[in-house]
Design a protein around this motif. Structure first.
Motif, PDB file in Angstrom:
ATOM      1  N   ILE A 117      27.828  -6.884 -98.356  1.00 33.05           N
ATOM      2  CA  ILE A 117      29.138  -6.693 -97.723  1.00 33.05           C
ATOM      3  C   ILE A 117      29.684  -5.293 -98.023  1.00 33.05           C
ATOM      4  CG2 ILE A 117      31.490  -7.608 -97.484  1.00 33.05           C
ATOM      5  CD1 ILE A 117      29.159  -9.451 -96.409  1.00 33.05           C
ATOM      6  N   ALA A 118      29.446  -4.793 -99.224  1.00 32.39           N
ATOM      7  CA  ALA A 118      29.899  -3.426 -99.544  1.00 32.39           C
ATOM      8  C   ALA A 118      29.194  -2.405 -98.651  1.00 32.39           C
ATOM      9  CB  ALA A 118      29.651  -3.125-101.020  1.00 32.39           C
ATOM     10  N   THR A 119      27.925  -2.653 -98.378  1.00 29.76           N
ATOM     11  CA  THR A 119      27.154  -1.724 -97.549  1.00 29.76           C
ATOM     12  C   THR A 119      27.610  -1.802 -96.089  1.00 29.76           C
ATOM     13  OG1 THR A 119      25.284  -2.019 -99.052  1.00 29.76           O
ATOM     14  CG2 THR A 119      24.811  -1.020 -96.905  1.00 29.76           C
ATOM     15  N   LYS A 120      27.735  -3.031 -95.589  1.00 31.35           N
ATOM     16  CA  LYS A 120      28.201  -3.209 -94.203  1.00 31.35           C
ATOM     17  C   LYS A 120      29.581  -2.558 -94.027  1.00 31.35           C
ATOM     18  CE  LYS A 120      27.990  -5.048 -90.056  1.00 31.35           C
ATOM     19  NZ  LYS A 120      26.951  -4.573 -89.121  1.00 31.35           N
ATOM     20  N   THR A 121      30.454  -2.788 -94.995  1.00 32.47           N
ATOM     21  CA  THR A 121      31.802  -2.212 -94.901  1.00 32.47           C
ATOM     22  C   THR A 121      31.731  -0.687 -94.855  1.00 32.47           C
ATOM     23  OG1 THR A 121      32.681  -4.078 -96.135  1.00 32.47           O
ATOM     24  CG2 THR A 121      34.071  -2.126 -96.001  1.00 32.47           C
ATOM     25  N   SER A 122      30.842  -0.107 -95.665  1.00 37.00           N
ATOM     26  CA  SER A 122      30.701   1.358 -95.673  1.00 37.00           C
ATOM     27  C   SER A 122      30.364   1.885 -94.291  1.00 37.00           C
ATOM     28  CB  SER A 122      29.590   1.779 -96.634  1.00 37.00           C
ATOM     29  OG  SER A 122      29.994   1.546 -97.943  1.00 37.00           O
TER      30      SER A 122
END
Lengths: 484, 484
Positions: free
Chosen positions: B136-141
């Protein structure tokens, strides 16, 4: 991550709206429907799940001192409203379709009848829980269908979207038809079978593959499945497994269940070769289990190619419903009660006809063919409409209204599928166990035609509106377009 | 409901293997690496997250009486082993890359050094937590990158895969760069901004749209965002919003933050038209927020078309990482300690060269260009290898070894990115707050070249092996192929 009450597991706007209603002195009883618009993965049906967790959530709704302090710190809530919250409990009614039932788009699978402040608060958590578990139960049903009688084991915990997704995903997978799960916590909490054997690291921690197999077989004669792909499946893994099976047999050990697991390579080819080797060695009752990025599509193809696999471990694609990771359940206002206690239907319009909601206080009848017991259609009508199954029933498509079917009296049966769950804030429903729900779900799928269960382009089950509901909806739409 | 430890949140095979090791009297110290093979969504990097929850999990590992009773009921564990479990605690070391760091495929982002029984048990939960939050942190980035400076709000709770996916997904979204979340529980637990206004049901519960807007504006002058698409965005919603803004202005109310939200229709067209109407009416400082099935691709396109949107609410596609809903972190045995305390490297081979693991007790250095501060490459080496940044550094691709780069001494800096988290079972690391991690993550992304941040076909950052690690790996592979 903790079994904590989920009262603050809500969108901020539920609380800002609640305060809005509070300040307006507006707390009439309203009806909100939970429904969805499309089956996940283009399936022909969905399986509803999550109700037991919704019940827990509603029962435990309660703003603690910490919760109220936190909300105060946001600087947007009045002391009066915070005081109201500190005494909050749910006082309304909830109706729902029991878990494990097959359901179709646009029908209310859960209905909240409550003062608007309460009904608004519970939107987010109800959707979160129902959307997640219904998604996984539906995806699992597809995978189980593709396996055509072979057992599917849920192996996805490590790839699930957090602990709850693993835990409640395993629960939903059991409802959808898995024979077991690798998830020990799910086994403990939901009393469902837990399964699994060993990983590559077990093999690698021994001096060689044979010693690792031998040690495992001695420990677990009741269920000895050896993972054969650490070094070379056909040159090393299967021969070493056969050697161990032979030795144990000679030593008089009788395995209750035994076999091999393939976790890489071409599963069709390897399983057929391994099957021959096992059969030749006299182990035709050894099972072949497969895992490695399986889903219903690959499983369907592997079966078509005659893969000699009896048991399937499915991980990521099941536990995340990878090709369709959300179930689009929504929560829409359907009616507001007036001073006379009458529910005034409300409608949400949209440019997109498919997105227009069904107004009013509704229930759903499932209509079965009397001879076959198969589902003919679902009928959404107002609460209180009655039907006599000895009379003819005219069904028509609510959008393409010229599409009509007449069911002759006596040829069909009807069953109301929305049942009371809460009455005046009290739970009046006892959830069956997960095993019971799973058994019920198996029966439910038997009421579907094979054409509806097909993985690709399944036949659609019709969800129709009663004449009365259709007319009310049409007149509300006419009123709105007259105003614009 | 009380906080639950996650000890049984594990795959059954971790426990059957543990018992296997127990019965074999085998409990040597081993090293397991967590790493992944591909960035989600073909991104150029990933963002690691979840360490704080891993720390909680490890600290709370403990088999309760109920847990032991449940395991006994399965009929596969010996009393001796169950007794051992009842006294279990984690006694090993854990190293990890701090949350919010940008990371690349194949490098160990977490390393467990512990007796094999302990190291095996913790596999599943560690992967579950790290895989979810890093995803989720990567997708959000990616979504934040596409927004090019506009704020992204996390609005996905209702579509998340269960309560934890909503809660920890919101945490990871804040780390990845969201400016706030609608999730109130996430706000409470992680001290991050919560955001949101009202739903269509607010509008529908009033006699008309104007009254609903007016009531809301009176209540929330600090942050008054009016949802304008319930009836007709341009004919009704925006004019009514403008009427209310005018009235309030005339009455001397000064909004701190105000504007409209679009939630359907063509967001490019509607936002541009709404912008003109707001500007003409003298409300050029009114913000336009958009929501409705947004992701980085649509956001990128809307920006390209000049959509007049300042703020974006992103739900389903962010909270489920819809087009890639799993992060493929794996947990692989890298070394086993011998009697002399030396770590003997272990390798897991595969037909697929990309899937062969890196053996041994390793660490990672991040190499920066001294002038620009941008990342040049990561270097995986054995613990204890030392480098002098005044000397030339030769980097080479570990698969296509003829691809070489020489960094001249003095032109680069190095930083070890794996840090100690547990030592002998004691936590030696203090997690920063989520806000601090988010700030660090923003800095981290500044160390990447723009080419690496691109949404489509980004430039790959090289992850190289030290000469020594490369040689050990090659010799292990040669040994194995000689045996076959």
């Amino acid at each position: 991550m903790s079994r904590r009450d989920l009262t603050l597991l809500t969108d901020l706007y539920e609380l800002t709206m609640m305060q809005g209603y509070y300040e307006q002195g507006q707390n009439e009883t309203v009806i909100f429907d939970v429904f969805f618009r499309q089956n996940p993965c283009n399936n022909g049906y969905s399986v509803c799940a999550g109700l037991d967790q919704v019940i827990d959530y509603i029962k435990n709704l309660n703003f603690t001192y910490d919760d109220v302090d936190y909300l105060r710190s946001l600087g947007i809530f009045s002391e009066d409203f915070l005081h109201y919250l500190s005494g909050f409990h749910f006082s309304g009614d909830i109706y729902a379709i029991p878990e494990g039932t097959v359901i179709f788009p646009k029908e209310p699978l859960l209905k909240v009848v409550a003062p608007i402040m309460e009904a608004q608060l519970v939107e987010t958590a109800i959707l979160n829980i129902i959307n997640h578990q219904s998604l996984i139960a539906t995806k699992t049903s597809r995978i189980v269908f593709a396996a055509n009688g072979d057992g599917i084991m849920e192996f996805g915990l490590r790839r699930a979207q957090g602990p709850d997704a693993g835990l409640y995903g395993a629960r939903a997978a059991m409802i959808g038809g898995c024979v077991g799960t690798s998830n020990v916590l799910a086994g403990q909490l939901f009393d469902v079978p837990v399964m699994g054997t060993h990983a590559h690291s077990w093999i690698m921690s021994f001096k060689d593959e044979y010693s690792a197999f031998r040690a495992y077989a001695e420990m677990y004669p009741d269920n000895c499945t050896l993972l054969v792909d650490t070094y070379d499946t056909l040159k090393s893994g299967v021969p070493n497994a056969i050697r161990v099976f032979k030795e144990m047999k000679e030593e008089g050990v009788h395995f209750k269940k035994y076999g091999i697991r393939l976790d890489s390579g071409d599963l069709a080819y390897l399983s057929k070769e391994a099957r021959k080797m096992l059969d030749t060695a006299g182990f035709s009752d050894a099972t072949i289990t497969a895992s490695n990025d399986l889903d219903e599509y690959l499983l369907h193809d592997l079966k078509m190619q005659g893969a000699a696999i009896n048991s399937w471990g499915v991980g990521t694609n099941l536990i995340t419903s990878k090709d369709c990771p959300s179930f689009g359940g929504v929560y829409k206002l359907a009616a507001i009660q007036n001073e006379d206690g009458e529910f005034i239907p409300k409608i949400k319009i949209s440019e997109n006809t498919e997105k227009i909601t069904n107004p009013g206080n509704k229930t759903i009848y499932r209509i079965y063919d009397k001879t076959t017991g198969k589902v003919k259609a679902d009928l959404i009508c107002f609460v209180g409409e009655t039907y006599d199954t000895n009379e003819d029933l005219l069904l028509f498509d609510p959008i393409e209204t010229w599409k009509k079917t007449k069911l002759p009296g006596g040829s069909y049966t009807m069953r109301e599928i929305l049942v009371p769950v809460f009455k005046n804030g009290e739970c009046v429903y006892k959830s069956p166990s997960v095993k019971e729900i799973a058994a019920y779900c198996r029966q439910e799928k038997k009421t579907l035609w094979e054409e509806t269960k097909r993985l690709f382009y399944p036949h659609r089950v019709y969800v129709d509106l009663s004449q009365k509901l259709y007319e009310v909806k049409k007149s509300l739409l006419d009123q709105i377009s007259a105003t614009n």
